[in-house]
Scaffold this motif. Sequence first.
Motif, PDB file in Angstrom:
ATOM      1  N   UNK A  92       4.468  -5.621   8.950  1.00  0.00           N
ATOM      2  CA  UNK A  92       5.392  -5.815   7.833  1.00  0.00           C
ATOM      3  C   UNK A  92       4.765  -5.384   6.512  1.00  0.00           C
ATOM      4  N   UNK A  93       3.524  -5.801   6.290  1.00  0.00           N
ATOM      5  CA  UNK A  93       2.862  -5.492   5.019  1.00  0.00           C
ATOM      6  C   UNK A  93       2.567  -3.994   4.892  1.00  0.00           C
ATOM      7  N   UNK A  94       2.100  -3.379   5.979  1.00  0.00           N
ATOM      8  CA  UNK A  94       1.754  -1.950   5.888  1.00  0.00           C
ATOM      9  C   UNK A  94       3.009  -1.076   5.751  1.00  0.00           C
ATOM     10  N   UNK A  95       4.066  -1.475   6.451  1.00  0.00           N
ATOM     11  CA  UNK A  95       5.319  -0.697   6.328  1.00  0.00           C
ATOM     12  C   UNK A  95       5.852  -0.813   4.895  1.00  0.00           C
ATOM     13  N   UNK A  96       5.747  -2.006   4.321  1.00  0.00           N
ATOM     14  CA  UNK A  96       6.177  -2.172   2.923  1.00  0.00           C
ATOM     15  C   UNK A  96       5.314  -1.339   1.986  1.00  0.00           C
ATOM     16  N   UNK A  97       4.004  -1.378   2.216  1.00  0.00           N
ATOM     17  CA  UNK A  97       3.103  -0.622   1.327  1.00  0.00           C
ATOM     18  C   UNK A  97       3.296   0.880   1.484  1.00  0.00           C
ATOM     19  N   UNK A  98       3.821   1.292   2.652  1.00  0.00           N
ATOM     20  CA  UNK A  98       4.102   2.719   2.849  1.00  0.00           C
ATOM     21  C   UNK A  98       5.420   3.116   2.177  1.00  0.00           C
ATOM     22  N   UNK A  99       6.104   2.146   1.573  1.00  0.00           N
ATOM     23  CA  UNK A  99       7.304   2.467   0.800  1.00  0.00           C
ATOM     24  C   UNK A  99       8.618   2.077   1.441  1.00  0.00           C
ATOM     25  N   UNK A 102       1.845   5.013  -4.136  1.00  0.00           N
ATOM     26  CA  UNK A 102       3.069   4.305  -4.496  1.00  0.00           C
ATOM     27  C   UNK A 102       2.960   3.535  -5.812  1.00  0.00           C
ATOM     28  N   UNK A 103       1.774   2.972  -6.075  1.00  0.00           N
ATOM     29  CA  UNK A 103       1.628   2.147  -7.274  1.00  0.00           C
ATOM     30  C   UNK A 103       2.019   2.885  -8.566  1.00  0.00           C
ATOM     31  N   UNK A 104       1.686   4.195  -8.699  1.00  0.00           N
ATOM     32  CA  UNK A 104       2.091   4.884  -9.936  1.00  0.00           C
ATOM     33  C   UNK A 104       3.594   4.826 -10.189  1.00  0.00           C
ATOM     34  N   UNK A 105       4.371   4.709  -9.126  1.00  0.00           N
ATOM     35  CA  UNK A 105       5.830   4.653  -9.310  1.00  0.00           C
ATOM     36  C   UNK A 105       6.267   3.318  -9.884  1.00  0.00           C
ATOM     37  N   UNK A 106       5.482   2.288  -9.616  1.00  0.00           N
ATOM     38  CA  UNK A 106       5.872   0.945 -10.049  1.00  0.00           C
ATOM     39  C   UNK A 106       5.202   0.551 -11.363  1.00  0.00           C
ATOM     40  N   UNK A 107       4.057   1.164 -11.621  1.00  0.00           N
ATOM     41  CA  UNK A 107       3.293   0.719 -12.780  1.00  0.00           C
ATOM     42  C   UNK A 107       3.422   1.630 -13.973  1.00  0.00           C
ATOM     43  N   UNK A 108       2.318   1.699 -14.715  1.00  0.00           N
ATOM     44  CA  UNK A 108       2.288   2.444 -15.964  1.00  0.00           C
ATOM     45  C   UNK A 108       2.287   3.950 -15.681  1.00  0.00           C
TER      46      UNK A 108
END
Lengths: 194, 332
Positions: B186-193, B312-318
């Motif tokens: 669940x966590x890895x699939x979420x982190x994969x987007x 993925x983080x760049x899409x959510x963050x600054x």
Amino acid sequence: MRRVFSVWIMALVIGTVFCAASNSGSAADEYDYDLVHSSVSFKARHLDISWIHGRFNEVEGKFSLDRENPAKSTFQLTIKTDSVDTANKARDEHLRQPDYFDTKQFPTIEFKSTSTKPIDGGYEVTGDFTMHGKTKKIVLVLKGGKEHTFKNVKRVAFSTELSLKRSDYGFDKNAIGPIGDEALIIIDCEGMRK
Amino acid sequence: MPEPLLYLQAMGAAAIVSATIVLAMVVALAKCVALRRKAHALGELGDTTWLSFSCVVGIGVGLVVGYGMLSLRLVWPPEKGLDRFLTISVPLVLGIELIAGFQKVPRWVAWLFRMSLAATMPRLLLHGSVYLSGTTEGWPPWQAATALVVSGALLACVWSLLSWLSERSPGNSIPLALCLPILCAGLTVMMAGYIKGGVAAFPLVATLAATTIVARLITTRSVAQANFRATAIIGVGVVSMFGLLFVGHFFGRLSTSHALAMLLSPLLCWVTELPRLRHQKSWLLGSLRLVLVAIPLLFVLAAAKRDFDRKMAPLLGESPTGFRSAAVVDPC
């Protein structure tokens, strides 16, 4: 000899009549979507304060244009969802995932016209729009239709804009979040006669 | 956007409902038995049919509550891989384990059902997808056949090996160990987007863990302890894990290596069958199994987090500023 000659004449006359009849029955010009001089782009709200722009790089289509009887004109467009391009690779990958376009399950977005009527400056085309596995009837107002022959190839072009809600097409409402539900699709299409 | 608090609430609700149902059904049976035989304790329930039945019902109802809280909208007919998994595969495995739980049902019949599901599940999940479309973008027939056969064989192997281990060395550590890769999936699939695909794992973990713990509490100090094999919970767990990984890999961006590592990790429970370890105390063996399964999963999670931070983080963050191509922006 005279008999042979008269048979040839008869065949020629009948052939000419058939050809003329078949030509007069189909006054429509068939066009292919010119990928080089066309574009399918979109924009959607980000946090409800700005717009994110993107486009689809792989599109196929064809249309037949009957100037004498516009109701017989047909339009067809197929967009490959995998070709989504928002000028950011990570975001494009994200958009291909099942939370958004789900490109492995729904590889194409399609439009197929069901009726066409002429309006001032273009055509009003009603058809089936299929996206994300959901098909809905929509009306496109195609503006343009001017013809131009360039290097012996006849070209004609149309433009249209379409506003739709992603939630109407089965997109997950939890994934709508910061990207607005409503998206504006802008199609500029140039066709080359076959 | 991920909503951790909502996920925890859904997990809590699913766990409480599952546990309550199992407990209520077993207590109801105990009362019936007490009335008939004038028995006064759960300990006299040597037949575990009712317990298996209760566990399956508990998992099913717990999942409905959990997914309801998450507003996980299921579509019928199911058009997406995850919808097919949740609306067809999960009910099928619950039904199979419900039937298999009855002692009158021959074991070979139960395994025939299980292997049939294992063989058809990959085809079911890929139905209508680009992979099986026959177009140039999809797989050629030989590749499609190979992928389906290998996937089905993997599911069948993991399922049968864990059930066999459960027969050889019964205990609650196997279903609990199965919860770890499901949570990790669940966590890895979420982190994969793929957020929705990852979220689907949370109620599954909660219901499986809750029913395992309650079943353990019920069977403690009873004659049923020796008979209860948790095969039903293992069956639901293995199919759930496989389904999430399969959908995450073929429809999301879960890598093959990560998916395989998670799928095969529960088989590390077999290490405790080594002659030197086999005769250790049961609590020690159970703990060892959990630790062994957790080790590869920690590596997978670390790698998934690294990929998430990079992509993925760049899409959510600054967002970065200045004259750089937006296509290659990578603030990390």
